[in-house]
Design an enzyme around this catalytic site. Structure first.
Site, short mmCIF file in Angstrom:
data_model
loop_
_atom_site.label_atom_id
_atom_site.label_comp_id
_atom_site.label_asym_id
_atom_site.label_seq_id
_atom_site.Cartn_x
_atom_site.Cartn_y
_atom_site.Cartn_z
CB VAL A 10 -0.95 0.06 1.22
CG1 VAL A 10 -2.06 -0.96 1.10
CG2 VAL A 10 -0.18 -0.13 2.52
CB SER A 11 0.79 4.36 -1.94
OG SER A 11 -0.56 4.78 -1.81
CB THR A 12 2.36 7.49 1.83
OG1 THR A 12 3.71 7.01 1.80
CG2 THR A 12 2.18 8.37 3.06
CD GLU A 14 -2.94 2.26 -2.39
OE1 GLU A 14 -3.46 2.05 -3.50
OE2 GLU A 14 -1.91 1.68 -2.00
#
Length: 214
Positions: A10-12, A14
């Site tokens: 997951v990205s920051t 998300e």
């Protein structure tokens, strides 16, 4: 029994939304694994984008897969969606080439890429062919532009030198890897050629020849 590395990311942004997507990714992979009778070992990068492959858990997974087949304890890597692994066609192409050279499977469930099956392998080969075509088109356009500039008496481009660290890494890989596997690993590690392009079998061979001739 087949054991696969289940990779989650997951990205920051998300992550800020309560880890959006992590459980959905895990559930998708687990259901696919159950249907195929696989065991899953989990690797997860939180708060990181897919702009590059320089992610701690992904690199740990790729390192585990890089062991020679007879000593390796896992059979491949699986992701729920391709963009969890990479958003770059070239990066993904490099991973596919490395997997083919080292004989482990790559599975991106959303695209039907599963190199442990004939159909999935065909899809992967199509994707690699598209990536190679894109590189050739870019190279052809660059060549045409340079020829036009030369006819007009203009200089285009720059003199490039391969960083010593990249050359050293290439020679280290060639001690134990084929030309194709070396090219794939250099691409996975984001070490470009002197002109900033991706590695191919031909460029690895040419650079190795130059380095050994010094």
């Amino acid at each position: 029994m087949t054991t696969m590395l289940g990779y989650l990311r997951v990205s920051t942004e998300e992550q800020a939304h309560s880890g959006l997507g992590l459980e959905a990714q895990r559930d998708t992979i687990q259901r696919y694994a159950d249907a195929h009778g696989w065991d899953v070992v989990w690797y997860m990068d939180e708060g990181l984008s897919a702009k590059s492959l320089d992610r701690p858990q992904l690199q740990a997974a790729l390192t585990r897969l890089h062991v020679i087949p007879k000593r390796r304890d896992v059979d491949g890597i699986v992701v729920a969606k391709l963009d969890r692994l990479s958003r770059s066609v070239h990066d993904f192409s490099g991973i596919l080439k490395l997997a083919a050279a080292r004989k482990w499977a790559v599975v991106a469930i959303d695209l039907g890429v599963d190199t442990s099956t004939p159909t999935g392998k065909l899809v992967a080969n199509v994707m690699m062919s598209v990536a190679e075509w894109e590189r050739e088109v870019i190279g052809e356009r660059t060549s045409v532009a340079m020829q036009a500039a030369k006819r007009q008496g203009r200089h285009m481009g720059r003199v490039s030198t391969l960083p010593q660290a990249t050359g050293d890494r290439l020679m280290t890989l060639r001690a134990t890897h084929t030309l194709a596997a070396t090219a794939a690993q250099l691409n996975v590690e984001k070490l470009t050629t002197a002109t900033g392009t991706v590695w191919t079998v031909g460029t690895v061979a040419n650079v190795q020849k130059r380095l050994t001739a010094v």
